[in-house]
Scaffold this motif. Structure first.
Motif, PDB file in Angstrom:
ATOM      1  N   VAL A  15       0.845  -1.202   0.000  1.00 46.52           N
ATOM      2  CA  VAL A  15       0.000   0.000   0.000  1.00 46.52           C
ATOM      3  C   VAL A  15       0.879   1.251   0.000  1.00 46.52           C
ATOM      4  O   VAL A  15       0.647   2.193  -0.761  1.00 46.52           O
ATOM      5  N   ALA A  16       1.914   1.251   0.844  1.00 41.57           N
ATOM      6  CA  ALA A  16       2.802   2.415   0.932  1.00 41.57           C
ATOM      7  C   ALA A  16       3.544   2.657  -0.378  1.00 41.57           C
ATOM      8  O   ALA A  16       3.676   3.800  -0.825  1.00 41.57           O
ATOM      9  N   THR A  17       4.020   1.607  -1.013  1.00 41.34           N
ATOM     10  CA  THR A  17       4.742   1.762  -2.269  1.00 41.34           C
ATOM     11  C   THR A  17       3.816   2.238  -3.381  1.00 41.34           C
ATOM     12  O   THR A  17       4.205   3.068  -4.211  1.00 41.34           O
ATOM     13  N   SER A  18       2.595   1.738  -3.394  1.00 40.56           N
ATOM     14  CA  SER A  18       1.611   2.217  -4.374  1.00 40.56           C
ATOM     15  C   SER A  18       1.311   3.695  -4.156  1.00 40.56           C
ATOM     16  O   SER A  18       1.227   4.473  -5.112  1.00 40.56           O
ATOM     17  N   MET A  22       1.884   7.422  -6.346  1.00 39.78           N
ATOM     18  CA  MET A  22       0.850   8.442  -6.508  1.00 39.78           C
ATOM     19  C   MET A  22       1.204   9.762  -5.816  1.00 39.78           C
ATOM     20  O   MET A  22       0.573  10.784  -6.074  1.00 39.78           O
ATOM     21  N   SER A  23       2.232   9.753  -4.960  1.00 39.14           N
ATOM     22  CA  SER A  23       2.591  10.967  -4.224  1.00 39.14           C
ATOM     23  C   SER A  23       3.276  12.013  -5.105  1.00 39.14           C
ATOM     24  O   SER A  23       3.409  13.162  -4.694  1.00 39.14           O
ATOM     25  N   ASP A  24       3.720  11.576  -6.281  1.00 42.23           N
ATOM     26  CA  ASP A  24       4.383  12.482  -7.225  1.00 42.23           C
ATOM     27  C   ASP A  24       5.557  13.198  -6.564  1.00 42.23           C
ATOM     28  O   ASP A  24       5.623  14.433  -6.525  1.00 42.23           O
ATOM     29  N   LEU A  33       1.162  11.020   2.961  1.00 44.78           N
ATOM     30  CA  LEU A  33       0.852  10.570   4.326  1.00 44.78           C
ATOM     31  C   LEU A  33       0.607   9.069   4.381  1.00 44.78           C
ATOM     32  O   LEU A  33       1.037   8.395   5.324  1.00 44.78           O
ATOM     33  N   VAL A  34      -0.074   8.541   3.360  1.00 44.36           N
ATOM     34  CA  VAL A  34      -0.289   7.088   3.294  1.00 44.36           C
ATOM     35  C   VAL A  34       1.048   6.371   3.167  1.00 44.36           C
ATOM     36  O   VAL A  34       1.275   5.335   3.805  1.00 44.36           O
ATOM     37  N   THR A  35       1.956   6.923   2.385  1.00 41.29           N
ATOM     38  CA  THR A  35       3.279   6.327   2.221  1.00 41.29           C
ATOM     39  C   THR A  35       4.026   6.273   3.550  1.00 41.29           C
ATOM     40  O   THR A  35       4.536   5.222   3.952  1.00 41.29           O
TER      41      THR A  35
END
Length: 109
Positions: A15-18, A22-24, A33-35
């Motif tokens: 999930v963090a890598t995905s 997406m964090s660009d 924040l998810v990362t």
């Protein structure tokens, strides 16, 4: 319970890598924040597996499984294509994870 912790660690890492994709480059707040949170939780649960399993085996299972899952997510979610050598290499990684998991005495069966 050790395998539950390992599976949870892999899920958070994936999930963090995905989200990292997406964090660009950490320019988008929510995926950033998810990362950060995902990697923190992944390492927490990974540390729980290290209480009873050897570090090399844990890391091999965690990273190998994560690599294959991220490649699948890249293909299906981000439209990233893989050539034949990449598919063969990922197949070998998956084979290694299976061999270690089912045949190694190091995993604490």
């Amino acid at each position: 319970m050790v395998y539950v912790y390992l599976i949870i660690a892999v899920v958070f890492e994936v999930v963090a890598t995905s989200a990292l994709k997406m964090s660009d480059g950490f320019t988008r707040l929510a995926p950033s924040l998810v990362t950060i949170g995902g990697y923190g939780l992944a390492f927490f649960f990974l540390s729980l597996t290290l209480r009873t399993m050897p570090v090399g085996v844990v890391y091999g299972l965690w990273s190998g499984t994560g690599i294959v899952l991220i490649a699948l997510i890249g293909y299906f979610a981000f439209g990233q294509r893989l050539d034949l050598p990449a598919i063969i290499g990922l197949g070998l990684i998956l084979a290694g994870v299976i061999i270690v998991n089912f045949f190694s005495r190091s995993v604490g069966h």
